[in-house]
Design an enzyme around this catalytic site. Structure first.
Site, short mmCIF file in Angstrom:
data_model
loop_
_atom_site.label_atom_id
_atom_site.label_comp_id
_atom_site.label_asym_id
_atom_site.label_seq_id
_atom_site.Cartn_x
_atom_site.Cartn_y
_atom_site.Cartn_z
N ASP A 111 -3.99 10.29 2.64
CA ASP A 111 -2.53 10.19 2.54
C ASP A 111 -2.10 9.09 1.59
O ASP A 111 -2.92 8.48 0.92
CB ASP A 111 -1.86 10.09 3.92
N MET A 130 5.23 -1.54 8.59
CA MET A 130 6.32 -0.59 8.34
C MET A 130 7.67 -1.23 8.61
O MET A 130 8.56 -0.61 9.19
CB MET A 130 6.15 0.66 9.23
N LYS A 169 2.13 11.03 3.71
CA LYS A 169 3.40 10.86 4.39
C LYS A 169 4.20 9.86 3.58
O LYS A 169 3.69 8.86 3.14
CB LYS A 169 3.17 10.26 5.78
N1 SAH Z 1 -3.65 1.93 9.40
C1 SAH Z 1 -3.02 1.02 8.49
C2 SAH Z 1 -1.54 0.90 8.77
C3 SAH Z 1 -0.77 2.16 8.56
S1 SAH Z 1 0.94 1.93 8.80
C4 SAH Z 1 -3.69 -0.34 8.57
O1 SAH Z 1 -4.50 -0.58 9.46
O2 SAH Z 1 -3.40 -1.17 7.70
C5 SAH Z 1 1.50 1.64 7.17
C6 SAH Z 1 1.91 0.20 7.01
O3 SAH Z 1 0.79 -0.61 6.78
C7 SAH Z 1 2.77 -0.03 5.80
O4 SAH Z 1 4.11 0.30 6.06
C8 SAH Z 1 2.61 -1.51 5.61
O5 SAH Z 1 3.37 -2.23 6.55
C9 SAH Z 1 1.17 -1.70 5.98
N2 SAH Z 1 0.29 -1.76 4.80
C10 SAH Z 1 -0.77 -0.99 4.54
N3 SAH Z 1 -1.37 -1.35 3.39
C11 SAH Z 1 -0.67 -2.38 2.91
C12 SAH Z 1 -0.79 -3.20 1.75
N4 SAH Z 1 -1.76 -3.01 0.85
N5 SAH Z 1 0.10 -4.18 1.57
C13 SAH Z 1 1.09 -4.38 2.47
N6 SAH Z 1 1.25 -3.65 3.56
C14 SAH Z 1 0.39 -2.65 3.80
#
Ligand code: SAH
Length: 461
Positions: A248, A383, A270
């Site tokens: 995704d 998020m 998404k």
């Molecule tokens: N499973 C993922 C999270 C998914 S929810 C994890 O463990 O990181 C998606 C959210 O993750 C985004 O809205 C943001 O808040 C955060 N996120 C993921 N990658 C990011 C990045 N490189 N920099 C900042 N925020 C990030």
């Protein structure tokens, strides 16, 4: 080829190590791993060798090397810091056709030691023929990353079924085809993932049925926050063997580039408020692809079990009886915090860390603000970009000081990373004027102050 690589059987054979320092200790350790009976000759021993002697693992003679020491030896190492002694051992050994190695002195060696990757019973040895031991070590390091540490287990597993497979398939060609399918399919994966009983059952079933109808499987893999170097070795290995990649939006291009080149790629991304494929359909898709016999890589950003809906996906797989495994990834909180120089906990400032989602439902974030507003903790909001004004307002409304520091990390761990620092009072305004792009992570708490001192990562293009 200047040297012939061979693997020597030294079990219970007498081997000689002349010298009592750390090099001697290393050679002794290797010989012991190969089951040799080691005699060490040295007036003095380093601590590690003294321990070996105390444990009864080696025989020690506390004196200088003498003529008869090589009697009955299969192999000798001279590792003293006296070249004359090393040369004497080398000469004497070569006169008796006993292979001898002198550390860092190729001219005195009749054999050289490779860099070793030990996944016993699988052993890989790398040599540059003495040209560059450092290069050999670097190559070894790469191989260490590529070869799963559990590969030895797979060899043992295979050996334990050899007779049964031999009895089952008459021709060598059939046997070879069978093993190839086993070693490249879900059975081998089970073994590598430490699920040997399940693997046994599968192999027994395959043997009982007329053919090896190995179905596919799903690898639910955490792709980390963006920097491809943050993938774990198991993730990388599975990424390179999967036939189909289902990914995704959050998976960075750099991470995606590490999947098998000829794999089919399916985007089920998404975007905020725009779901390309509903979750139920993704769940069903994974099961269907695996049932077609494919090795399916479900690649997610960060960690699959942290705001990743990984739980729902494997629930469907469970119900459908599709084999799968879950590989953790570095979650955005850990990745972004590390790259922004913001420790999530700290002896002086923060004794707990909460991960929450700031995803808005009907325009509000339904969070336990009282719990989040407690002192001496760090709050990480996933998020949360849209909810930022609400977050800042509610936290202050529930007793958090207006000057509490807050950080917003945009595209953390990537070359485009940007960190915006503010306070609960001024952050919404700062961010509004900064044309911020997803993904972003919010960190609230005193630890954010450390960013100024600890920021080390300087993103560039
Ligand atoms: N499973 C993922 C999270 C998914 S929810 C994890 O463990 O990181 C998606 C959210 O993750 C985004 O809205 C943001 O808040 C955060 N996120 C993921 N990658 C990011 C990045 N490189 N920099 C900042 N925020 C990030």
């Amino acid at each position: 080829m200047d040297f012939l690589p061979v693997f020597l059987d030294l079990r219970d054979h007498r081997c000689l190590v002349v010298g009592g320092g750390e090099v001697a200790e290393r050679k002794t350790g290797l010989l012991l791993r190969a089951g040799a009976a080691v005699t060490v000759i040295a007036p003095q021993l380093c601590q590690g060798l003294r321990r070996r002697v105390a444990d009864g693992a080696v025989t020690h003679h506390a004196r200088r090397y003498a003529e008869g020491d090589l009697d009955g030896c299969r192999l000798a190492f001279a590792c003293t810091d006296d070249r004359a002694v090393n040369a004497e051992v080398s000469r004497a050994a070569q006169a008796r056709n006993i292979p001898v190695n002198v550390a860092d002195d190729p001219a005195l060696c009749s054999f050289i030691m490779p860099s070793i990757i030990d996944r016993s019973p699988i052993v890989a040895a790398v040599s540059t023929g003495g040209a560059s031991p450092v290069l050999a070590r670097l190559i070894r390091m790469r191989l260490e990353q590529l070869i799963p540490t559990t590969l030895g287990r797979l060899a043992g597993f295979t050996a334990s079924f050899r007779d049964q497979v031999k009895a089952r398939f008459a021709s060598g060609r059939e046997r070879k085809a069978f093993w190839e399918a086993v070693l490249q399919g879900p059975i081998a994966e089970r073994v590598l993932a430490g699920q040997e009983p399940a693997a046994r059952k599968m192999l027994e079933q395959a043997l009982a049925s007329s053919s090896l109808a190995v179905g596919g499987e799903v690898y639910l893999v955490g792709g980390g926050p963006g920097d491809p170097d943050l993938l774990c070795s198991r993730a990388l290995r599975l990424m390179q063997q999967a036939d189909v990649v289902v990914y995704d939006r959050l998976v960075s291009q750099a991470v995606l580039d590490l999947t098998r080149r000829d794999a089919e790629r399916l985007y089920v991304g998404k975007e905020r408020d725009r779901h390309a494929l509903p979750q139920e359909e993704i769940n069903a898709l994974l099961a269907r692809l695996a049932k077609e016999g494919k090795r399916v890589l479900r690649l997610k950003g960060g960690d699959p079990f942290i705001f990743g809906r990984g739980g729902e996906e494997i629930e469907t797989l469970m119900e459908e009886g599709v084999p799968f495994q879950v590989v953790p990834g570095i979650t955005a909180a850990a990745g972004c915090a590390a790259y922004a120089g913001i420790p999530l906990t700290h002896r002086d400032y923060s004794q707990a860390c909460l991960f929450v989602t700031g995803h808005l439902k009907d325009g509000t974030a339904d969070l336990n603000w009282t719990a989040l507003a407690q002192p001496h903790q760090t709050v990480v909001i996933y998020m949360g970009l849209n909810a930022l004004p609400i977050v800042c307002r509610e936290l202050q409304g529930h007793g958090m000081p207006a000057e509490t520091p807050i950080a917003l990390i945009e595209k953390g761990t990537t070359p485009e990373q940007r960190v915006i620092i503010g306070t609960l009072a001024d952050m919404p305004e700062r961010v509004a004027g900064a044309s911020v792009r997803a993904p972003t992570l919010i960190i609230v708490g005193e630890v954010v102050r450390l960013h100024e001192r600890l920021a080390w990562f300087e993103p560039g293009d």
